[in-house]
Design a protein around this motif. Structure first.
Motif, PDB file in Angstrom:
ATOM      1  N   VAL A 193      -5.860   3.015  -2.811  1.00 31.32           N
ATOM      2  CA  VAL A 193      -6.743   1.912  -2.436  1.00 31.32           C
ATOM      3  C   VAL A 193      -8.053   2.487  -1.898  1.00 31.32           C
ATOM      4  O   VAL A 193      -8.208   3.705  -1.773  1.00 31.32           O
ATOM      5  CB  VAL A 193      -6.093   0.999  -1.364  1.00 31.32           C
ATOM      6  CG1 VAL A 193      -4.847   0.335  -1.915  1.00 31.32           C
ATOM      7  CG2 VAL A 193      -5.777   1.794  -0.096  1.00 31.32           C
ATOM      8  N   SER A 194      -8.972   1.613  -1.575  1.00 31.31           N
ATOM      9  CA  SER A 194     -10.279   2.053  -1.076  1.00 31.31           C
ATOM     10  C   SER A 194     -10.198   2.468   0.387  1.00 31.31           C
ATOM     11  O   SER A 194      -9.295   2.058   1.125  1.00 31.31           O
ATOM     12  CB  SER A 194     -11.306   0.929  -1.216  1.00 31.31           C
ATOM     13  OG  SER A 194     -10.988  -0.141  -0.343  1.00 31.31           O
ATOM     14  N   MET A 249       4.198  11.361  -5.427  1.00 31.00           N
ATOM     15  CA  MET A 249       4.301  10.181  -6.292  1.00 31.00           C
ATOM     16  C   MET A 249       2.902   9.761  -6.739  1.00 31.00           C
ATOM     17  O   MET A 249       2.005   9.624  -5.932  1.00 31.00           O
ATOM     18  CB  MET A 249       4.973   9.029  -5.532  1.00 31.00           C
ATOM     19  CG  MET A 249       5.228   7.809  -6.410  1.00 31.00           C
ATOM     20  SD  MET A 249       5.921   6.442  -5.436  1.00 31.00           S
ATOM     21  CE  MET A 249       7.485   7.143  -4.976  1.00 31.00           C
ATOM     22  N   GLY A 250       2.714   9.543  -8.022  1.00 32.99           N
ATOM     23  CA  GLY A 250       1.400   9.210  -8.551  1.00 32.99           C
ATOM     24  C   GLY A 250       0.989   7.797  -8.220  1.00 32.99           C
ATOM     25  O   GLY A 250       1.810   6.935  -7.920  1.00 32.99           O
ATOM     26  N   THR A 251      -0.317   7.579  -8.303  1.00 32.35           N
ATOM     27  CA  THR A 251      -0.850   6.258  -7.977  1.00 32.35           C
ATOM     28  C   THR A 251      -0.314   5.187  -8.916  1.00 32.35           C
ATOM     29  O   THR A 251       0.031   4.085  -8.496  1.00 32.35           O
ATOM     30  CB  THR A 251      -2.388   6.290  -8.050  1.00 32.35           C
ATOM     31  OG1 THR A 251      -2.868   7.266  -7.135  1.00 32.35           O
ATOM     32  CG2 THR A 251      -2.960   4.938  -7.699  1.00 32.35           C
ATOM     33  N   ALA A 252      -0.210   5.520 -10.200  1.00 29.83           N
ATOM     34  CA  ALA A 252       0.279   4.545 -11.179  1.00 29.83           C
ATOM     35  C   ALA A 252       1.710   4.120 -10.855  1.00 29.83           C
ATOM     36  O   ALA A 252       2.056   2.939 -10.920  1.00 29.83           O
ATOM     37  CB  ALA A 252       0.209   5.141 -12.588  1.00 29.83           C
ATOM     38  N   THR A 253       2.543   5.097 -10.484  1.00 31.32           N
ATOM     39  CA  THR A 253       3.934   4.794 -10.139  1.00 31.32           C
ATOM     40  C   THR A 253       4.003   3.926  -8.892  1.00 31.32           C
ATOM     41  O   THR A 253       4.795   2.976  -8.815  1.00 31.32           O
ATOM     42  CB  THR A 253       4.726   6.097  -9.898  1.00 31.32           C
ATOM     43  OG1 THR A 253       4.625   6.905 -11.050  1.00 31.32           O
ATOM     44  CG2 THR A 253       6.180   5.789  -9.589  1.00 31.32           C
ATOM     45  N   PRO A 282      -1.694  -6.131   0.078  1.00 31.04           N
ATOM     46  CA  PRO A 282      -1.692  -4.660   0.067  1.00 31.04           C
ATOM     47  C   PRO A 282      -1.862  -4.082   1.469  1.00 31.04           C
ATOM     48  O   PRO A 282      -1.229  -3.079   1.809  1.00 31.04           O
ATOM     49  CB  PRO A 282      -2.896  -4.326  -0.824  1.00 31.04           C
ATOM     50  CG  PRO A 282      -3.047  -5.506  -1.722  1.00 31.04           C
ATOM     51  CD  PRO A 282      -2.667  -6.684  -0.880  1.00 31.04           C
ATOM     52  N   GLU A 283      -2.708  -4.720   2.293  1.00 31.71           N
ATOM     53  CA  GLU A 283      -2.909  -4.235   3.658  1.00 31.71           C
ATOM     54  C   GLU A 283      -1.624  -4.294   4.466  1.00 31.71           C
ATOM     55  O   GLU A 283      -1.296  -3.358   5.210  1.00 31.71           O
ATOM     56  CB  GLU A 283      -3.994  -5.061   4.372  1.00 31.71           C
ATOM     57  CG  GLU A 283      -5.408  -4.768   3.924  1.00 31.71           C
ATOM     58  CD  GLU A 283      -5.820  -5.602   2.710  1.00 31.71           C
ATOM     59  OE1 GLU A 283      -4.928  -6.281   2.129  1.00 31.71           O
ATOM     60  OE2 GLU A 283      -7.004  -5.581   2.358  1.00 31.71           O
ATOM     61  N   THR A 284      -0.858  -5.388   4.293  1.00 32.51           N
ATOM     62  CA  THR A 284       0.398  -5.533   5.031  1.00 32.51           C
ATOM     63  C   THR A 284       1.411  -4.477   4.596  1.00 32.51           C
ATOM     64  O   THR A 284       2.116  -3.892   5.433  1.00 32.51           O
ATOM     65  CB  THR A 284       0.987  -6.938   4.817  1.00 32.51           C
ATOM     66  OG1 THR A 284       0.052  -7.908   5.289  1.00 32.51           O
ATOM     67  CG2 THR A 284       2.301  -7.095   5.574  1.00 32.51           C
TER      68      THR A 284
END
Length: 246
Positions: free
Chosen positions: A61-62, A1-5, A27-29
């Motif tokens: 994410v980073s 699955m792509g990042t954009a999706t 996002p972390e959760t």
């Protein structure tokens, strides 16, 4: 699955949560929950390496954000951080599993009497509402959600007592217990924890501390009986024997 999706799907979930009046998860959760679920469902096996670069690419994410998630998982004893090897899925031993349940008996047996003294009508409503969450989790056939919801019930008892130190300690203990259950649980077991928890609530409502403590210990004994806790024999390979006739 792509990042954009992935980002679109995450945005959609955040929007749905906002529509329900819930606070959007960070996002972390979201990443924590996905990794935790993969571990509990044994899609990530004990000892599996969790490479920061790969996870950063998967979740878009980073590395710094991934490192924060792995540290949170490590605090809950679900992941082990090694100085030179990085992060790996925790590998609880049979000895550790037995020690976790021994600790739970000591703490939750004593907690029963405190719950009976501290509970009020609001607390009883919270407990009964949680049973409804457990029923929904069991109907979903999502074992990770079932385990998480079931273990949250035990943490909720500590919250009702109002001891913040105990709550934090039980959260860690429940996280370790969930991982142990996921790893050692026998495949033939069909658990419906909400029935047992509903009985515990009846004893809490009756303010019967001794019977609640007894029922809690019996509940923990039953959970442990569902696990396969024995030391596996060490396998030795005699190469001379294997290749002698080939």
């Amino acid at each position: 699955m792509g990042t954009a999706t992935q980002k679109k799907m995450a945005a959609k979930r955040q929007g749905e949560a906002a529509d329900r009046g819930e606070r959007p998860e960070s996002p972390e959760t979201l990443i924590y929950n996905k990794i935790h679920r993969a571990i509990v469902e044994r899609r990530l096996l004990p000892g599996s390496r969790l490479v920061e670069d790969q996870l950063a690419e998967v979740f878009g994410v980073s590395r710094m954000r991934i490192r924060s998630v792995l540290q949170a998982l490590a605090r809950d004893k679900v992941v082990t951080l090694h100085k030179n090897r990085g992060a790996c899925v925790a590998e609880p031993t049979v000895k550790e599993a037995k020690e976790v349940f021994a600790a739970r008996r000591l703490i939750e047996g004593a907690l029963a009497h405190e719950v009976v003294r501290a509970v009020d009508d609001k607390g009883l409503r919270r407990l009964k509402a949680h049973i409804r969450k457990e029923v929904l989790a069991e109907k979903s056939h999502d074992r990770a959600m079932e385990l998480r919801t079931s273990h949250e019930f035990h943490t909720l008892l500590a919250e009702i007592v109002g001891n913040a130190v105990l709550v934090n300690f039980l959260r860690e203990l429940m996280a370790r217990s969930a991982l142990i259950t996921a790893i050692f649980e026998r495949p033939d077991i069909n658990v419906c924890s909400h029935f047992t928890h509903a009985h515990l609530i009846e004893l809490i409502e009756a303010r019967d501390g001794p019977k609640l403590a007894e029922a809690m210990l019996g509940h923990l004994d039953e959970i442990e009986s569902f696990l396969t806790l024995y030391e596996k024999e060490e396998v030795t390979t005699d190469l001379k024997t294997i290749f002698a006739t080939l």
